[in-house]
Design a protein around this motif. Structure first.
Motif, mmCIF file in Angstrom:
data_model
loop_
_atom_site.group_PDB
_atom_site.id
_atom_site.type_symbol
_atom_site.label_atom_id
_atom_site.label_comp_id
_atom_site.label_asym_id
_atom_site.label_seq_id
_atom_site.Cartn_x
_atom_site.Cartn_y
_atom_site.Cartn_z
ATOM 1 N N GLU A 117 -71.495 -44.867 36.467
ATOM 2 C CA GLU A 117 -73.040 -44.314 35.800
ATOM 3 C C GLU A 117 -73.504 -43.224 35.327
ATOM 4 O O GLU A 117 -74.752 -43.456 34.792
ATOM 5 C CB GLU A 117 -73.899 -45.385 37.524
ATOM 6 N N ALA A 118 -72.738 -42.132 36.003
ATOM 7 C CA ALA A 118 -73.421 -41.103 35.860
ATOM 8 C C ALA A 118 -73.078 -40.893 34.606
ATOM 9 O O ALA A 118 -73.955 -39.646 33.282
ATOM 10 C CB ALA A 118 -72.958 -39.833 36.656
ATOM 11 N N VAL A 119 -72.229 -41.506 33.922
ATOM 12 C CA VAL A 119 -71.333 -40.793 32.547
ATOM 13 C C VAL A 119 -72.614 -41.731 30.839
ATOM 14 O O VAL A 119 -73.299 -41.052 30.714
ATOM 15 C CB VAL A 119 -70.729 -41.456 32.218
ATOM 16 N N VAL A 120 -73.148 -42.924 31.842
ATOM 17 C CA VAL A 120 -74.227 -43.602 31.201
ATOM 18 C C VAL A 120 -75.038 -43.397 30.956
ATOM 19 O O VAL A 120 -76.024 -43.172 29.818
ATOM 20 C CB VAL A 120 -73.401 -45.341 31.906
ATOM 21 N N TRP A 156 -75.985 -40.791 27.809
ATOM 22 C CA TRP A 156 -76.474 -41.730 27.005
ATOM 23 C C TRP A 156 -78.167 -41.639 27.223
ATOM 24 O O TRP A 156 -78.143 -41.350 25.797
ATOM 25 C CB TRP A 156 -75.413 -42.881 26.680
ATOM 26 N N ALA A 157 -78.459 -42.629 28.346
ATOM 27 C CA ALA A 157 -79.994 -42.708 28.320
ATOM 28 C C ALA A 157 -80.486 -40.776 27.878
ATOM 29 O O ALA A 157 -81.967 -41.093 27.241
ATOM 30 C CB ALA A 157 -79.835 -43.033 29.495
ATOM 31 N N ASP A 158 -80.245 -40.140 28.165
ATOM 32 C CA ASP A 158 -81.355 -38.702 28.380
ATOM 33 C C ASP A 158 -80.075 -37.499 27.945
ATOM 34 O O ASP A 158 -79.336 -37.064 29.191
ATOM 35 C CB ASP A 158 -81.657 -38.833 29.423
ATOM 36 N N PRO A 159 -79.587 -36.969 26.687
ATOM 37 C CA PRO A 159 -78.480 -36.235 26.426
ATOM 38 C C PRO A 159 -78.893 -34.949 27.354
ATOM 39 O O PRO A 159 -78.523 -34.255 27.455
ATOM 40 C CB PRO A 159 -78.795 -36.334 25.171
ATOM 41 N N THR A 160 -80.416 -34.802 27.707
ATOM 42 C CA THR A 160 -80.704 -33.040 27.497
ATOM 43 C C THR A 160 -80.429 -33.534 29.163
ATOM 44 O O THR A 160 -80.178 -32.259 29.980
ATOM 45 C CB THR A 160 -82.478 -33.178 27.262
ATOM 46 N N GLY A 161 -81.805 -34.309 29.581
ATOM 47 C CA GLY A 161 -82.063 -34.296 31.081
ATOM 48 C C GLY A 161 -80.947 -34.607 32.188
ATOM 49 O O GLY A 161 -80.808 -34.685 33.492
ATOM 50 N N ALA A 162 -80.434 -35.405 31.492
ATOM 51 C CA ALA A 162 -78.871 -35.728 32.574
ATOM 52 C C ALA A 162 -78.260 -35.123 33.315
ATOM 53 O O ALA A 162 -78.200 -33.720 33.131
ATOM 54 C CB ALA A 162 -77.862 -37.314 31.639
ATOM 55 N N ASP A 163 -77.829 -34.831 34.529
ATOM 56 C CA ASP A 163 -76.976 -34.443 35.385
ATOM 57 C C ASP A 163 -76.085 -33.827 34.192
ATOM 58 O O ASP A 163 -74.219 -34.592 34.968
ATOM 59 C CB ASP A 163 -77.032 -34.672 36.462
ATOM 60 N N GLU A 195 -74.249 -34.907 21.542
ATOM 61 C CA GLU A 195 -74.700 -33.704 22.279
ATOM 62 C C GLU A 195 -76.305 -33.834 22.905
ATOM 63 O O GLU A 195 -77.070 -34.430 22.327
ATOM 64 C CB GLU A 195 -74.512 -33.232 20.218
ATOM 65 N N PRO A 196 -76.579 -32.886 23.481
ATOM 66 C CA PRO A 196 -77.901 -32.481 24.014
ATOM 67 C C PRO A 196 -79.225 -32.884 22.688
ATOM 68 O O PRO A 196 -79.478 -33.279 23.706
ATOM 69 C CB PRO A 196 -78.163 -30.880 24.303
ATOM 70 N N ASP A 197 -78.890 -32.558 21.494
ATOM 71 C CA ASP A 197 -79.909 -32.293 20.418
ATOM 72 C C ASP A 197 -79.959 -34.306 20.277
ATOM 73 O O ASP A 197 -81.097 -33.773 19.324
ATOM 74 C CB ASP A 197 -80.062 -31.907 19.529
ATOM 75 N N ARG A 198 -79.588 -34.689 20.287
ATOM 76 C CA ARG A 198 -79.278 -35.887 19.870
ATOM 77 C C ARG A 198 -80.283 -37.209 20.667
ATOM 78 O O ARG A 198 -80.784 -36.861 21.995
ATOM 79 C CB ARG A 198 -78.096 -36.940 20.432
ATOM 80 N N ALA A 241 -79.959 -46.412 30.370
ATOM 81 C CA ALA A 241 -80.369 -46.202 32.092
ATOM 82 C C ALA A 241 -80.558 -47.322 32.136
ATOM 83 O O ALA A 241 -80.128 -48.178 33.598
ATOM 84 C CB ALA A 241 -82.420 -45.709 32.277
ATOM 85 N N ASP A 242 -80.726 -48.931 31.517
ATOM 86 C CA ASP A 242 -80.793 -50.397 32.634
ATOM 87 C C ASP A 242 -79.239 -50.282 32.337
ATOM 88 O O ASP A 242 -79.012 -51.076 33.082
ATOM 89 C CB ASP A 242 -81.364 -51.053 31.939
ATOM 90 N N HIS A 243 -78.414 -50.226 31.388
ATOM 91 C CA HIS A 243 -77.561 -50.438 31.538
ATOM 92 C C HIS A 243 -76.477 -50.016 32.260
ATOM 93 O O HIS A 243 -75.636 -50.443 32.923
ATOM 94 C CB HIS A 243 -76.641 -49.529 29.973
ATOM 95 N N ALA A 244 -76.752 -48.586 32.385
ATOM 96 C CA ALA A 244 -76.012 -47.631 34.175
ATOM 97 C C ALA A 244 -76.918 -48.458 35.310
ATOM 98 O O ALA A 244 -75.269 -48.640 35.780
ATOM 99 C CB ALA A 244 -76.485 -46.247 33.795
ATOM 100 N N GLU A 245 -77.569 -48.967 35.316
ATOM 101 C CA GLU A 245 -77.810 -49.375 36.720
ATOM 102 C C GLU A 245 -76.989 -51.150 36.816
ATOM 103 O O GLU A 245 -76.476 -51.178 38.147
ATOM 104 C CB GLU A 245 -79.612 -49.442 36.848
ATOM 105 N N ILE A 246 -76.912 -51.211 35.596
ATOM 106 C CA ILE A 246 -76.087 -53.038 35.886
ATOM 107 C C ILE A 246 -74.492 -52.570 36.359
ATOM 108 O O ILE A 246 -73.934 -53.577 36.578
ATOM 109 C CB ILE A 246 -76.522 -54.036 34.618
ATOM 110 N N LEU A 247 -73.975 -52.019 34.868
ATOM 111 C CA LEU A 247 -72.652 -51.578 35.595
ATOM 112 C C LEU A 247 -72.487 -51.098 37.390
ATOM 113 O O LEU A 247 -71.192 -51.397 37.644
ATOM 114 C CB LEU A 247 -72.696 -50.319 34.432
#
Length: 199
Positions: free
Chosen positions: A31-34, A37-44, A108-111, A118-124
């Motif tokens: 979930e954290a990895v995905v 992808w949902a937010d390359p800049t703000g994700a932890d 990359e963060p600028d992508r 994010a929906d994908h992460a929750e489903i997984l």
């Protein structure tokens, strides 16, 4: 030797709990990895290493117990036969590899963000968490949301490798679900080939 004499199915009996523990750890990691992808800049991104380490240790505990189960007498009431354990080991290895590949190709963060991820992460996470419970308890499968990685992720047409990474994760999850939910009866004595499914 003492454990085998007093409790000859010690490792075999622990396998459902250990598989459930690994599945929950892998759910959090994936979930954290995905979410990156949902937010390359703000994700932890800093949390990924710790989650990967937890999942790796949990899978090692499960795999060591599965290997030790090879030397234990498994009677007809055992949850999983040797062939089923081998299938489970292959499935855990494939999901581990698929998650690692997805993590190795983080954007990359600028992508541009992919909000649908994010929906994908929750489903997984939901599917793996429910699968962990089924592994631990042997309960019948419940209806869970489907994962449609190619349709759900709004990746541009040039991002074929990215789509392949997500599709591999979905395939690995389906393989693990099949291995856990195979409800064919187990009969007779079985021994796990420790080489089968080992990482």
């Amino acid at each position: 030797m003492a454990v085998q004499f007093l409790w000859p199915t010690w490792h075999t009996d622990r396998l459902p709990r250990l598989l459930g523990e690994w599945t929950r750890c892998e759910a959090r990691h994936l979930e954290a990895v995905v979410r990156v992808w949902a937010d390359p800049t703000g994700a932890d991104r800093d949390a990924l290493a710790g989650l990967r380490h937890e999942a790796r240790l949990a899978r090692r505990r499960y795999q060591e117990a599965a290997t030790e189960a090879a030397s234990e007498p498994v009677h007809h009431r055992a949850r999983w036969s040797g062939s089923r354990l081998a299938a489970l080991s292959r499935a855990t290895r494939e999901l581990t590899k698929s998650t690692a590949l997805l993590a190795a190709h983080l954007p990359e963060p600028d992508r541009a963000p992919v909000p649908e991820a994010a929906d994908h992460a929750e489903i997984l996470h939901e599917r793996l968490t429910r699968l962990a419970t089924r592994a631990e308890t042997g309960a019948a499968a419940e209806a869970v949301p489907e994962v449609q990685p190619l349709e759900l992720l709004a990746l541009d047409p040039a991002a074929e490798p990215d789509r392949e990474l997500f599709a591999r994760v979905a395939d690995a999850m389906a393989e693990l679900e099949r291995a856990v939910e195979d409800r064919r009866p187990e009969h007779g004595r079985h021994r796990l080939d420790p080489a089968a499914g080992a990482a």
